[in-house]
Design an enzyme around this catalytic site. Structure first.
Site, short mmCIF file in Angstrom:
data_model
loop_
_atom_site.label_atom_id
_atom_site.label_comp_id
_atom_site.label_asym_id
_atom_site.label_seq_id
_atom_site.Cartn_x
_atom_site.Cartn_y
_atom_site.Cartn_z
N GLU A 80 71.33 69.91 33.14
CA GLU A 80 70.10 70.10 32.36
C GLU A 80 68.93 69.37 33.00
O GLU A 80 69.06 68.23 33.44
CB GLU A 80 70.30 69.58 30.93
CG GLU A 80 71.37 70.31 30.14
CD GLU A 80 70.98 71.75 29.82
OE1 GLU A 80 69.78 72.08 29.96
OE2 GLU A 80 71.87 72.53 29.42
N ARG A 90 70.88 74.89 14.29
CA ARG A 90 71.17 76.28 13.88
C ARG A 90 72.36 76.29 12.93
O ARG A 90 72.47 77.12 12.05
CB ARG A 90 71.47 77.06 15.16
CG ARG A 90 71.76 78.52 15.04
CD ARG A 90 71.99 79.12 16.44
NE ARG A 90 72.92 78.32 17.25
CZ ARG A 90 74.26 78.42 17.18
NH1 ARG A 90 74.83 79.27 16.38
NH2 ARG A 90 75.01 77.66 17.96
N CYS A 143 73.77 68.10 21.56
CA CYS A 143 73.77 67.81 23.00
C CYS A 143 72.40 67.32 23.45
O CYS A 143 72.29 66.29 24.11
CB CYS A 143 74.20 69.04 23.80
SG CYS A 143 75.96 69.35 23.66
N HIS A 166 75.92 70.90 30.79
CA HIS A 166 76.61 71.82 29.88
C HIS A 166 77.64 72.63 30.66
O HIS A 166 77.44 72.96 31.83
CB HIS A 166 75.60 72.79 29.25
CG HIS A 166 75.12 72.37 27.89
ND1 HIS A 166 73.80 72.16 27.60
CD2 HIS A 166 75.80 72.14 26.73
CE1 HIS A 166 73.67 71.80 26.33
NE2 HIS A 166 74.87 71.79 25.77
N1 PCA Z 1 77.77 71.44 22.48
C1 PCA Z 1 76.77 71.35 21.45
C2 PCA Z 1 77.04 70.04 20.75
C3 PCA Z 1 78.39 69.62 21.20
C4 PCA Z 1 78.73 70.48 22.32
O1 PCA Z 1 79.74 70.38 23.03
C5 PCA Z 1 75.35 71.50 21.99
O2 PCA Z 1 75.15 72.20 22.99
O3 PCA Z 1 74.42 70.95 21.40
#
Ligand code: PCA
Length: 218
Positions: A80, A90, A143, A166
């Site tokens: 990111e 959401r 996240c 991610h």
């Molecule tokens: N993904 C979520 C929160 C925890 C995770 O593994 C996110 O993208 O915010």
């Protein structure tokens, strides 16, 4: 040598598995570029997740902090670029909280850049034929919340770098006919573990990012 702190999240949103947790567990105890990896788990809960992360940082005094999370629907491992100062859920988190348009840090800066070499990570993963791309948004769920909390905590610590990556679904999440996820992209756990090990190695070795197109996703 100071360790690397690598966090994953517990499952959320009705899932029974979270690839980020599996990766953090698999890499816990390995040595990457001469640094021990401490793999740890964060709750998918606003507030508590940042508290737990700060506790882990105090305990382990890492030289690098990389937080992982699942981004269902993405086909690549995605470092990111930026964390933004807003919670806007959401779906409820694992404690039932659903903040809307709420700042993470009152009067904090609008955003923090990742201090990971995000383009170099994408470059090195692609060299190993692991799907990777820079992401321009970590969303506004837990996240991004943890990512912002991490960069806020590191704002005066130039020596410690940090960021968020991610990862896609695992095949076992998308293969089940009753999952509602059939046809969604996924990556094997073995590929994700190899990819994250390489991402950590790259983050230690590249003090400065490379300047090239990152194959960015939205
Ligand atoms: N993904 C979520 C929160 C925890 C995770 O593994 C996110 O993208 O915010």
């Amino acid at each position: 040598m100071k360790p690397i702190l690598l966090t994953g999240f517990e499952p959320f949103g009705g899932e029974s598995i979270n690839p980020s947790e599996e990766i953090a567990r698999a890499l816990n105890g390995r040595t990457v570029a001469g640094h021990a990896v401490v793999g740890a788990l964060l709750p998918c809960v606003y507030g508590t997740a940042i508290k737990e992360l700060k506790h882990l940082m105090k305990l382990h005094e890492p030289m690098l902090v990389v937080c992982l999370g699942q981004a269902g629907g993405r086909a690549e491992i995605t470092p990111e670029r930026v964390a933004i100062n807003v919670d806007d859920a959401r779906i409820p988190d694992n404690a039932g909280q659903q903040p809307i348009d709420k700042p993470i840090v009152k009067d904090g800066p609008t955003a923090y850049w990742s201090t990971l070499p995000i383009k170099a990570i994408v470059q090195e993963l692609r060299k190993q034929h692991i799907a990777a791309a820079v992401s321009q948004t970590a969303g506004t769920f837990v996240c991004n919340h943890v990512f912002y909390g991490l960069m806020h905590a590191l704002r005066d610590q130039e020596a410690v770098r940090g960021g968020f990556i991610h990862v896609p679904y695992l095949p076992e999440q998308t293969d089940r006919l009753d999952s509602g996820l059939v046809g969604q992209p996924s990556l094997s756990l073995a590929k994700m573990i190899a990819g994250l090990e390489l991402a950590l190695d790259t983050a230690v070795k590249y003090r400065r990012d490379v300047r090239k197109a990152g194959g960015a996703t939205h």
